[in-house]
Design a protein around this motif. Structure first.
Motif, PDB file in Angstrom:
ATOM      1  N   GLN A  45      16.277  12.594  15.300  1.00 46.93           N
ATOM      2  CA  GLN A  45      15.036  11.827  15.089  1.00 46.93           C
ATOM      3  C   GLN A  45      13.821  12.536  15.647  1.00 46.93           C
ATOM      4  O   GLN A  45      12.726  11.982  15.644  1.00 46.93           O
ATOM      5  CB  GLN A  45      15.153  10.447  15.740  1.00 46.93           C
ATOM      6  CG  GLN A  45      16.293   9.637  15.183  1.00 46.93           C
ATOM      7  CD  GLN A  45      15.881   8.256  14.735  1.00 46.93           C
ATOM      8  OE1 GLN A  45      14.742   7.838  14.936  1.00 46.93           O
ATOM      9  NE2 GLN A  45      16.797   7.523  14.130  1.00 46.93           N
ATOM     10  N   ASN A  46      14.021  13.733  16.189  1.00 46.34           N
ATOM     11  CA  ASN A  46      12.889  14.498  16.718  1.00 46.34           C
ATOM     12  C   ASN A  46      13.163  15.972  16.457  1.00 46.34           C
ATOM     13  O   ASN A  46      14.167  16.496  16.897  1.00 46.34           O
ATOM     14  CB  ASN A  46      12.736  14.231  18.223  1.00 46.34           C
ATOM     15  CG  ASN A  46      11.572  15.018  18.818  1.00 46.34           C
ATOM     16  OD1 ASN A  46      10.682  15.492  18.097  1.00 46.34           O
ATOM     17  ND2 ASN A  46      11.588  15.174  20.129  1.00 46.34           N
ATOM     18  N   LEU A  47      12.320  16.591  15.680  1.00 46.17           N
ATOM     19  CA  LEU A  47      12.502  18.006  15.397  1.00 46.17           C
ATOM     20  C   LEU A  47      11.343  18.795  15.959  1.00 46.17           C
ATOM     21  O   LEU A  47      10.171  18.510  15.667  1.00 46.17           O
ATOM     22  CB  LEU A  47      12.575  18.260  13.885  1.00 46.17           C
ATOM     23  CG  LEU A  47      13.742  17.655  13.113  1.00 46.17           C
ATOM     24  CD1 LEU A  47      13.643  18.041  11.653  1.00 46.17           C
ATOM     25  CD2 LEU A  47      15.071  18.112  13.703  1.00 46.17           C
ATOM     26  N   GLY A  48      11.694  19.764  16.778  1.00 45.95           N
ATOM     27  CA  GLY A  48      10.726  20.772  17.196  1.00 45.95           C
ATOM     28  C   GLY A  48      10.946  21.965  16.280  1.00 45.95           C
ATOM     29  O   GLY A  48      10.931  21.826  15.061  1.00 45.95           O
ATOM     30  N   PRO A  49      11.207  23.137  16.842  1.00 47.50           N
ATOM     31  CA  PRO A  49      11.424  24.317  15.994  1.00 47.50           C
ATOM     32  C   PRO A  49      12.652  24.136  15.108  1.00 47.50           C
ATOM     33  O   PRO A  49      13.616  23.484  15.519  1.00 47.50           O
ATOM     34  CB  PRO A  49      11.668  25.434  17.009  1.00 47.50           C
ATOM     35  CG  PRO A  49      12.087  24.740  18.265  1.00 47.50           C
ATOM     36  CD  PRO A  49      11.384  23.417  18.255  1.00 47.50           C
ATOM     37  N   SER A 141       2.832  20.476  15.917  1.00 43.56           N
ATOM     38  CA  SER A 141       3.265  19.137  16.335  1.00 43.56           C
ATOM     39  C   SER A 141       4.698  18.904  15.876  1.00 43.56           C
ATOM     40  O   SER A 141       5.064  19.332  14.780  1.00 43.56           O
ATOM     41  CB  SER A 141       2.405  18.056  15.675  1.00 43.56           C
ATOM     42  OG  SER A 141       1.056  18.271  15.913  1.00 43.56           O
ATOM     43  N   ASN A 142       5.470  18.222  16.694  1.00 41.13           N
ATOM     44  CA  ASN A 142       6.860  17.897  16.330  1.00 41.13           C
ATOM     45  C   ASN A 142       6.919  16.927  15.157  1.00 41.13           C
ATOM     46  O   ASN A 142       5.921  16.305  14.788  1.00 41.13           O
ATOM     47  CB  ASN A 142       7.572  17.253  17.521  1.00 41.13           C
ATOM     48  CG  ASN A 142       8.122  18.291  18.483  1.00 41.13           C
ATOM     49  OD1 ASN A 142       7.824  19.476  18.380  1.00 41.13           O
ATOM     50  ND2 ASN A 142       8.930  17.824  19.424  1.00 41.13           N
ATOM     51  N   ILE A 143       8.124  16.798  14.612  1.00 41.35           N
ATOM     52  CA  ILE A 143       8.417  15.813  13.562  1.00 41.35           C
ATOM     53  C   ILE A 143       9.242  14.705  14.206  1.00 41.35           C
ATOM     54  O   ILE A 143      10.276  14.991  14.817  1.00 41.35           O
ATOM     55  CB  ILE A 143       9.213  16.482  12.422  1.00 41.35           C
ATOM     56  CG1 ILE A 143       8.350  17.519  11.721  1.00 41.35           C
ATOM     57  CG2 ILE A 143       9.754  15.438  11.453  1.00 41.35           C
ATOM     58  CD1 ILE A 143       9.128  18.494  10.868  1.00 41.35           C
TER      59      ILE A 143
HETATM   60  C1  LIG Z   1       9.501  18.677  20.419  1.00 40.96           C
HETATM   61  O1  LIG Z   1      10.887  18.723  20.087  1.00 40.96           O
HETATM   62  C2  LIG Z   1      11.649  19.542  20.950  1.00 40.96           C
HETATM   63  C3  LIG Z   1      13.060  19.613  20.390  1.00 40.96           C
HETATM   64  O2  LIG Z   1      13.535  18.362  19.960  1.00 40.96           O
HETATM   65  C4  LIG Z   1      11.593  18.998  22.365  1.00 40.96           C
HETATM   66  O3  LIG Z   1      12.315  19.832  23.232  1.00 40.96           O
HETATM   67  C5  LIG Z   1      10.127  18.926  22.816  1.00 40.96           C
HETATM   68  O4  LIG Z   1      10.056  18.314  24.073  1.00 40.96           O
HETATM   69  C6  LIG Z   1       9.316  18.117  21.817  1.00 40.96           C
HETATM   70  N1  LIG Z   1       7.902  18.173  22.164  1.00 40.96           N
HETATM   71  C7  LIG Z   1       7.137  17.083  22.155  1.00 40.96           C
HETATM   72  C8  LIG Z   1       5.701  17.312  22.513  1.00 40.96           C
HETATM   73  O5  LIG Z   1       7.559  15.963  21.878  1.00 40.96           O
END
Ligand SMILES: *[C@@H]1O[C@H](CO)[C@@H](O)[C@H](O)[C@H]1NC(C)=O
Ligand SMILES: *[C@@H]1O[C@H](CO)[C@@H](O)[C@H](O)[C@H]1NC(C)=O
Length: 224
Positions: A45-49, A141-143
């Motif tokens: 539910q949270n994608l960074g890279p 920005s993350n997804i």
């Molecule tokens: C973005 O996602 C990554 C991987 O899920 C996480 O480690 C990081 O904390 C997140 N950054 C923010 C600003 O939410």
């Protein structure tokens, strides 16, 4: 629980949403339509890279969709497209799009495409058959939100809004997605079918999916 589940899957004609080992197998998208698609399951539910890699084979000469990841608020959270006529690969992240030029399209040949997004720097890049594009900035920005991943169609809404003119017809295999930027050596290995770490978001060797429409699982054909 399990027998009931298998029974219901049989009655409802759905492919069971249990992980399949798709090693040496491909999906055949056998008819052009605005409905046929494969939905891949993830609980993320949270994608960074991220890195996404797909191998495809097609005779389409029009625009088509390779990969479509949507959230309720972002229909093109991560989206990958091919423009055969102009030798471009298009990448969307968080609904922001860029086109990479000079990436030659080959009709009726297996081609591998990988897209990387480094959420920290915001840089994106695509690799066609192991060769890199220019790096460009898209977004840092993350997804976030529930995620629906679709192969075969482009989502213009969360899990739907398909357009036949953007659909995929042909074969696909080796779909992997990682929550980091894969190294160039591993991308090169992916393109040559050598060793690489399996995706930790999507792993073709253990992948949950549901098929809608005439998309068939067949033994992979290796010729290039
Ligand atoms: C973005 O996602 C990554 C991987 O899920 C996480 O480690 C990081 O904390 C997140 N950054 C923010 C600003 O939410
Ligand atoms: C690439 O594949 C080769 C052959 O399978 C392997 O020896 C090598 O370690 C792989 N490279 C990386 C970076 O994993």
């Amino acid at each position: 629980m399990a027998p009931l589940y298998i029974f219901l899957s049989f009655v409802l004609g759905m492919s069971a949403a249990l992980p399949h080992d798709m090693t040496e197998k491909m999906l055949v998208f056998s008819q052009e339509s605005n409905t046929a698609h494969v939905r891949l399951t993830t609980s993320r539910q949270n994608l960074g890279p991220v890195t996404v890699c797909v191998r495809y084979f097609t005779e389409l000469t029009r625009f088509f969709t390779i990969f479509s990841l949507a959230t309720p608020s972002l229909d093109n959270a991560v989206a990958l497209y091919r423009h055969p006529g102009s030798s471009e690969v298009e990448l969307g992240v968080r609904n922001l799009h860029t086109k990479f030029k000079g990436l030659e399209f080959k009709l009726n040949r297996w081609q591998s495409v990988c897209a990387t997004w480094d959420a920290a720097s915001g840089l994106v890049q695509v690799w066609l058959d192991g060769k890199p594009s220019t790096m460009k900035f898209l977004t840092n920005s993350n997804i976030t939100g529930p995620i629906i991943i679709v192969l075969g169609q482009d989502q213009d809404s969360f899990g739907g809004g398909f357009d036949i003119k953007q659909s995929f017809v042909g074969m696909m295999t080796d779909v992997h997605m990682w929550d980091y930027v894969l190294s160039p050596l591993h991308i090169d290995n992916y393109s040559q079918r050598f060793n690489f770490p399996a995706g930790n978001i999507l792993n073709w060797r253990s992948i949950e999916f549901q098929v809608t429409g005439r998309i068939l699982v067949q033994k992979e054909q290796h010729q290039n």
